[in-house]
Motif scaffolding. Structure first.
Motif, PDB file in Angstrom:
ATOM      1  N   THR A  57      -4.463  -4.392  -2.721  1.00 27.10           N
ATOM      2  CA  THR A  57      -4.268  -3.208  -1.891  1.00 27.10           C
ATOM      3  C   THR A  57      -4.851  -1.966  -2.538  1.00 27.10           C
ATOM      4  N   ASN A  58      -5.177  -0.994  -1.709  1.00 31.31           N
ATOM      5  CA  ASN A  58      -5.457   0.344  -2.180  1.00 31.31           C
ATOM      6  C   ASN A  58      -4.981   1.341  -1.139  1.00 31.31           C
ATOM      7  N   TYR A  59      -4.771   2.578  -1.592  1.00 30.98           N
ATOM      8  CA  TYR A  59      -4.164   3.604  -0.761  1.00 30.98           C
ATOM      9  C   TYR A  59      -4.876   4.931  -0.942  1.00 30.98           C
ATOM     10  N   ALA A  60      -4.827   5.738   0.095  1.00 27.78           N
ATOM     11  CA  ALA A  60      -5.232   7.119  -0.054  1.00 27.78           C
ATOM     12  C   ALA A  60      -4.287   7.820  -1.025  1.00 27.78           C
ATOM     13  N   ASP A  61      -4.835   8.738  -1.799  1.00 31.61           N
ATOM     14  CA  ASP A  61      -4.009   9.445  -2.775  1.00 31.61           C
ATOM     15  C   ASP A  61      -2.812  10.135  -2.127  1.00 31.61           C
ATOM     16  N   SER A  62      -2.980  10.605  -0.915  1.00 27.82           N
ATOM     17  CA  SER A  62      -1.935  11.358  -0.249  1.00 27.82           C
ATOM     18  C   SER A  62      -0.709  10.524   0.113  1.00 27.82           C
ATOM     19  N   VAL A  63      -0.844   9.196   0.120  1.00 26.80           N
ATOM     20  CA  VAL A  63       0.279   8.349   0.524  1.00 26.80           C
ATOM     21  C   VAL A  63       0.758   7.424  -0.583  1.00 26.80           C
ATOM     22  N   LYS A  64       0.112   7.437  -1.731  1.00 27.43           N
ATOM     23  CA  LYS A  64       0.520   6.570  -2.828  1.00 27.43           C
ATOM     24  C   LYS A  64       1.964   6.838  -3.230  1.00 27.43           C
ATOM     25  N   GLY A  65       2.703   5.770  -3.406  1.00 29.53           N
ATOM     26  CA  GLY A  65       4.100   5.880  -3.772  1.00 29.53           C
ATOM     27  C   GLY A  65       5.038   6.027  -2.595  1.00 29.53           C
ATOM     28  N   ARG A  66       4.496   6.274  -1.407  1.00 29.30           N
ATOM     29  CA  ARG A  66       5.323   6.445  -0.216  1.00 29.30           C
ATOM     30  C   ARG A  66       5.086   5.366   0.833  1.00 29.30           C
ATOM     31  N   PHE A  67       3.842   4.902   0.954  1.00 26.84           N
ATOM     32  CA  PHE A  67       3.477   3.907   1.958  1.00 26.84           C
ATOM     33  C   PHE A  67       3.200   2.566   1.289  1.00 26.84           C
ATOM     34  N   THR A  68       3.477   1.488   2.017  1.00 32.04           N
ATOM     35  CA  THR A  68       3.186   0.150   1.545  1.00 32.04           C
ATOM     36  C   THR A  68       2.550  -0.656   2.665  1.00 32.04           C
ATOM     37  N   ILE A  69       1.386  -1.217   2.402  1.00 34.84           N
ATOM     38  CA  ILE A  69       0.737  -2.096   3.361  1.00 34.84           C
ATOM     39  C   ILE A  69       1.035  -3.548   2.976  1.00 34.84           C
ATOM     40  N   SER A  70       1.274  -4.377   3.968  1.00 30.28           N
ATOM     41  CA  SER A  70       1.530  -5.784   3.732  1.00 30.28           C
ATOM     42  C   SER A  70       1.006  -6.580   4.911  1.00 30.28           C
ATOM     43  N   ARG A  71       0.945  -7.886   4.747  1.00 32.11           N
ATOM     44  CA  ARG A  71       0.449  -8.732   5.826  1.00 32.11           C
ATOM     45  C   ARG A  71       1.221 -10.037   5.880  1.00 32.11           C
ATOM     46  N   ASP A  72       1.318 -10.576   7.075  1.00 30.04           N
ATOM     47  CA  ASP A  72       1.905 -11.876   7.312  1.00 30.04           C
ATOM     48  C   ASP A  72       0.810 -12.716   7.952  1.00 30.04           C
ATOM     49  N   ASN A  73       0.176 -13.550   7.161  1.00 29.08           N
ATOM     50  CA  ASN A  73      -0.975 -14.297   7.648  1.00 29.08           C
ATOM     51  C   ASN A  73      -0.596 -15.310   8.731  1.00 29.08           C
ATOM     52  N   ALA A  74       0.604 -15.853   8.654  1.00 30.90           N
ATOM     53  CA  ALA A  74       1.042 -16.807   9.661  1.00 30.90           C
ATOM     54  C   ALA A  74       1.178 -16.161  11.031  1.00 30.90           C
ATOM     55  N   LYS A  75       1.442 -14.859  11.055  1.00 31.67           N
ATOM     56  CA  LYS A  75       1.601 -14.128  12.305  1.00 31.67           C
ATOM     57  C   LYS A  75       0.396 -13.263  12.651  1.00 31.67           C
ATOM     58  N   THR A  77      -0.565 -10.545  11.362  1.00 31.66           N
ATOM     59  CA  THR A  77       0.005  -9.216  11.507  1.00 31.66           C
ATOM     60  C   THR A  77      -0.098  -8.432  10.203  1.00 31.66           C
ATOM     61  N   VAL A  78      -0.401  -7.147  10.329  1.00 31.07           N
ATOM     62  CA  VAL A  78      -0.398  -6.232   9.206  1.00 31.07           C
ATOM     63  C   VAL A  78       0.650  -5.159   9.473  1.00 31.07           C
ATOM     64  N   TYR A  79       1.322  -4.737   8.414  1.00 31.22           N
ATOM     65  CA  TYR A  79       2.379  -3.748   8.511  1.00 31.22           C
ATOM     66  C   TYR A  79       2.047  -2.540   7.640  1.00 31.22           C
ATOM     67  N   LEU A  80       2.608  -1.422   8.013  1.00 29.21           N
ATOM     68  CA  LEU A  80       2.566  -0.237   7.172  1.00 29.21           C
ATOM     69  C   LEU A  80       3.964   0.352   7.128  1.00 29.21           C
ATOM     70  N   GLN A  81       4.619   0.200   5.985  1.00 26.32           N
ATOM     71  CA  GLN A  81       5.924   0.802   5.774  1.00 26.32           C
ATOM     72  C   GLN A  81       5.712   2.214   5.253  1.00 26.32           C
ATOM     73  N   MET A  82       6.230   3.193   5.964  1.00 24.47           N
ATOM     74  CA  MET A  82       6.032   4.591   5.628  1.00 24.47           C
ATOM     75  C   MET A  82       7.386   5.208   5.299  1.00 24.47           C
ATOM     76  N   ASN A  83       7.535   5.638   4.066  1.00 26.95           N
ATOM     77  CA  ASN A  83       8.760   6.271   3.604  1.00 26.95           C
ATOM     78  C   ASN A  83       8.482   7.709   3.197  1.00 26.95           C
TER      79      ASN A  83
END
Length: 121
Positions: A57-75, A77-83
């Motif tokens: 993974t990599n992230y824009a500097d503005s969201v590092k530490g707050r956002f998490t990208i993940s994926r479920d290959n079986a589905k 689907t890609v997710y973006l958890q934003m805190n």
């Protein structure tokens, strides 16, 4: 035909959280990289987060530490958890998927329809 359907956007207060989802469907042979972009009003579209087929993974500097990208290959689907959301995160968020269809030897980028995220102060 391949479609990407996004969900999870909405209105949230500063400091809140949202989880975006993007599901690919159709005649898919394989999926490579997946990513999230955003475009604020009057601004250029920018890359927010990216995840490879191996899970790197990599992230824009503005969201590092707050956002998490993940994926479920079986589905497919890609997710973006934003805190810890901030007003400056307000934008339309678009998923992007690099994939091969069942009927092509080439890889193409596909875009979701966009889902708006509004963070109020």
């Amino acid at each position: 035909q391949v479609q990407l359907v996004e969900s999870g956007g909405g209105l949230v207060q500063t400091g809140g959280s949202l989880r975006l989802s993007c599901a690919a469907s159709g005649s898919i042979f394989s999926i490579n990289a997946m990513a999230w972009y955003r475009q604020a009003s009057g601004k250029q579209r920018e890359l927010v987060a990216h995840i490879t087929s191996r899970g790197n993974t990599n992230y824009a500097d503005s969201v590092k530490g707050r956002f998490t990208i993940s994926r479920d290959n079986a589905k497919n689907t890609v997710y973006l958890q934003m805190n810890s959301l901030k007003p400056e995160d307000t934008a339309v968020y678009y998923c992007n998927v690099a994939l091969r269809s069942r009927y092509s030897v080439s890889e193409y980028d596909y875009w979701g329809q966009g889902t708006p995220v509004t963070v109020s102060s």
